[in-house]
Design a protein around this motif. Sequence first.
Motif: not given
Length: 108
Positions: A9-10, A18-21, A25-27
């Motif tokens: 997964h990316i 800052l982290k986004i996975g 992203a779904l949130l």
Amino acid sequence: MEDLRIEGHIWLETPKGLKIGRGRALLLEFIEKTGSIAAAARSTNISYRKAWGMVQEMNQFAPLPLVIKNVGGREGGGTFLTKEGKSLLVKFRKINQEFNQFKDKNAN
């Protein structure tokens, strides 16, 4: 040699932390869709407290806020993605799509 496949997964990270996975992203997608952190949390099967913590952390480490929460008032409250939040979500979707295409192309 047995068949090998690419899995994974990316997630994106900035030097500021800052982290986004997929989960974040779904949130963000559901916040954008519903205008509510509580509704987004229910839609993603996480607690409001966890969702609010994720939003606070993303806002803290982003150069500019990604999510803004308006409290009550005559027009009612609501939560929305800022221009920066929408831009980050678009970037994540694009990179994630490219990664998934890479995985599919290189399967078996």
